[in-house]
Structures are given as C-alpha cells and as structure tokens.
Design an enzyme around this catalytic site. Sequence first.
Site, PDB file in Angstrom:
ATOM      1  N   ASP A 189      24.178  19.564  94.878  1.00  0.00           N
ATOM      2  CA  ASP A 189      24.263  20.562  93.798  1.00  0.00           C
ATOM      3  C   ASP A 189      25.340  21.622  94.041  1.00  0.00           C
ATOM      4  O   ASP A 189      25.725  22.327  93.113  1.00  0.00           O
ATOM      5  CB  ASP A 189      22.913  21.283  93.646  1.00  0.00           C
ATOM      6  CG  ASP A 189      21.827  20.373  93.089  1.00  0.00           C
ATOM      7  OD1 ASP A 189      22.150  19.247  92.710  1.00  0.00           O
ATOM      8  OD2 ASP A 189      20.665  20.811  93.037  1.00  0.00           O
ATOM      9  N   THR A 246      23.968  19.908 100.111  1.00  0.00           N
ATOM     10  CA  THR A 246      23.331  19.645  98.813  1.00  0.00           C
ATOM     11  C   THR A 246      24.374  19.103  97.856  1.00  0.00           C
ATOM     12  O   THR A 246      25.504  19.610  97.808  1.00  0.00           O
ATOM     13  CB  THR A 246      22.652  20.875  98.173  1.00  0.00           C
ATOM     14  OG1 THR A 246      22.381  20.565  96.800  1.00  0.00           O
ATOM     15  CG2 THR A 246      23.470  22.135  98.201  1.00  0.00           C
TER      16      THR A 246
HETATM   17  O1  F6P Z   1      18.608  17.978  96.144  1.00  0.00           O
HETATM   18  C1  F6P Z   1      19.088  18.379  94.941  1.00  0.00           C
HETATM   19  C2  F6P Z   1      18.562  17.501  93.836  1.00  0.00           C
HETATM   20  O2  F6P Z   1      19.276  16.293  93.796  1.00  0.00           O
HETATM   21  C3  F6P Z   1      18.587  18.214  92.505  1.00  0.00           C
HETATM   22  O3  F6P Z   1      19.808  18.128  91.858  1.00  0.00           O
HETATM   23  C4  F6P Z   1      17.471  17.528  91.755  1.00  0.00           C
HETATM   24  O4  F6P Z   1      16.909  18.376  90.794  1.00  0.00           O
HETATM   25  C5  F6P Z   1      16.489  17.235  92.837  1.00  0.00           C
HETATM   26  O5  F6P Z   1      17.201  17.182  94.043  1.00  0.00           O
HETATM   27  C6  F6P Z   1      15.704  15.961  92.632  1.00  0.00           C
HETATM   28  O6  F6P Z   1      14.764  15.882  93.641  1.00  0.00           O
HETATM   29  P1  F6P Z   1      13.910  14.602  93.985  1.00  0.00           P
HETATM   30  O7  F6P Z   1      14.780  13.646  94.727  1.00  0.00           O
HETATM   31  O8  F6P Z   1      12.818  15.136  94.839  1.00  0.00           O
HETATM   32  O9  F6P Z   1      13.448  14.001  92.692  1.00  0.00           O
END
Ligand code: F6P
Length: 348
Positions: free
Chosen positions: A126, A124
């Site tokens: 994050d 991740t």
């Molecule tokens: O995978 C983590 C992340 O990048 C988070 O930081 C963010 O909130 C989310 O995914 C965004 O998700 P998506 O790509 O589904 O909009």
Amino acid sequence: MNIGIITGGGDCPGLNAVIRAVVRRALNYNYNCFGIRNGWKGLVDGSIEILDLNSISGILHRGGTILGTSRTNPLKREEDERLLFENLKKFNLDVICAIGGEDTLGVAQKLHEKGVKIVGIPKTIDNDLNATDFTFGFDTAVNIAMEAIDRLHTTAESHNRVIVVEVMGRHAGWIAVYAGLAGGADVILIPEKPFDLDEVSGYIKARHIRGKNFSIVVVSEGAKLKTENLADKDGSLVLSSLSKDEFGHVRLGGIGNVIAQEIEKRTGFETRAVILGHIQRGGSPTAYDRVLGTRFGVAAVDLIRDSKFGRMVALHGNEIVDVPLIEAVGELKLVDLKLYEVAEVFFG
Ligand code: F6P
C-alpha cells in the site's frame, strides 16, 4: 548475537529478498539468525527455527515469505504476551528484526517500550507507512496493476465498454494513483479524495462525446463516496465482510462493482468491474523491490551492530536512513494531493 526475524501482516513481494539480506549480512558479523514462523504468532507459539545459508538459498526472486505471516496481535491477550516474553528468553533471542507495515511495526514499537531490542523494516504494497518515501512491494503491486490496466484497455476498446478496475489500498490510494497514471486511466478514485458519481459519469460521457467509446476507471478499495449512500452506514466504505482482524481492520472489497453499476445506470454505457485483489500481492518482486528489500535488510543488521534499537530503516530520496519506529507508526502516509492533481489532468 541471536536475531529473530519476523514477517507480519499481509505478505508482500520482496519479503524473501529482505530475509536473505538480513541473514547474509548477519553472517558477516557472525550473528545467528532465527526465523519466527507466521508473524507474531510464532513468537507466542514458540515456532522458531534457525536460518542458515541453506535456508535462504534460491529465495531472492520468490514471492511471499518463507517464514509465513499472519495478522496476529500478540499484545491483545495477556497470556499471549506472557508466552511471547517466555519464548524470547527460551530461544535466547537478543534482538528482533520486524518486517511489516503499520500493525506489525506498531507491535514492534510497543515491545520496544517494554524493553525488547528491536529494529523495523518497512513493508507494504500500500506504500502508506510514514517516515519512508517508499516501502518495498509497492513497485511490484503497481506494475501488476498497470499491466492489468493495459490488458483491460484492449478488451474495453474492442467492446466499447467502461471497465472499473478495483485495486488495493485501504486508507491510501498510492497503488491507484501510480498504476492509474502509468496505465492511462480516465478516472482515478482514492480514499483521500471522496468522489461524486455524477462527476465520474460526466468524465466518461465527455470521452464518448469526443469519440472515445471506452473508458478505464481505477478505484482504490477504500475510496469514499462524497454524496451518495450506497454502502455501509456512514456511506463511505463498501465492505466485503463485517469481520475484523486482530488490529480492528474490516475486510474491504467490492466498491468496483457498486461503481460499475452506477456508471452504467448514469451513462447508459455497458460497464464491467474487475477486482484485482490478492493478485497484486502474489508472485515475483520487481528488480526495484528486490534491490530496495536487499538494501533495507543489510541496513537493518547494521543498525543492530550499532545498537540502534527502536528504529526503522527507511528510504529518503535514494538514501537508506534510519528513523524512530514511533515516527513510522504514528499516522499513515496519505497520497500527496499534488500528485493526484497531476493524475486529474488526464481525467475524461
Ligand atoms: O497488506 C495490505 C493489504 O494488501 C491491503 O491493501 C488490503 O486491504 C489488505 O492487505 C487485505 O488483507 P487480507 O490479505 O488479510 O485480505
């Protein structure tokens, strides 16, 4: 031995390095690898293909995932779960190598409890997955955000502006703290430490008093207001959409705009917001993420060789170790507030 490889959740730089490493290491042991397309969805749909040397050639430096990904929760509907187990049998998959964050590995843990042989690899941008010091993808995201902050510095300075840079980080502010520290941010706002807009404006005013006519504020998308209620009902989040994904997460984004307007109102300084969004997840992984992903991939196949199922490879210090999957998915790894205190030294 037939290994099914799955990449789930948000994509992340370094995923292809991991896939390549899993396949290469598996070939050392004469194991066969199968790519499951589009996260858990591929195991429900039966979208599964053989992965050989050709399929993984030339992918080390490429962003995204050659397997595709999704936020599908295969355990949400009984019919999907039935199809998943049917496909495990149909494609003779002995083991699943799940590459993902809290949601993908949460499903992996549940499948492990239901008797599926499974190993996990922590992914991740994050960096909020527990039981590992770092996840791959984080370093790339931090470097992208740092470079953006560097660029925003020069334009902020030329125009005497405040620029609010919104970075990803739903529940944890790791990207904000690392990129903010590396980029010399004047204020950093993270979900772990609810903030007060007057305090933030105070830091900016103090800079202007000492002759600095520009400021950079870095904010995590999931940062929470301490006292104000500018956002949704609980006053804590700014949502860009009310829809939820299959794991119940709302889509965040836009807090940077709200903060920029409030800073301009409170300080009188012209303020702009920049939302980095998915730029942080795209493109080539850094050397660090390529190496970490490669080490994780090789170690995961060694776990399979040793029949250590229900476990996840992890980074502890500079060592690759393995931990029970349940330790990784129990709770999120939040920013160490001691690190935030270091960042605070440079506020204002
Ligand atoms: O995978 C983590 C992340 O990048 C988070 O930081 C963010 O909130 C989310 O995914 C965004 O998700 P998506 O790509 O589904 O909009």
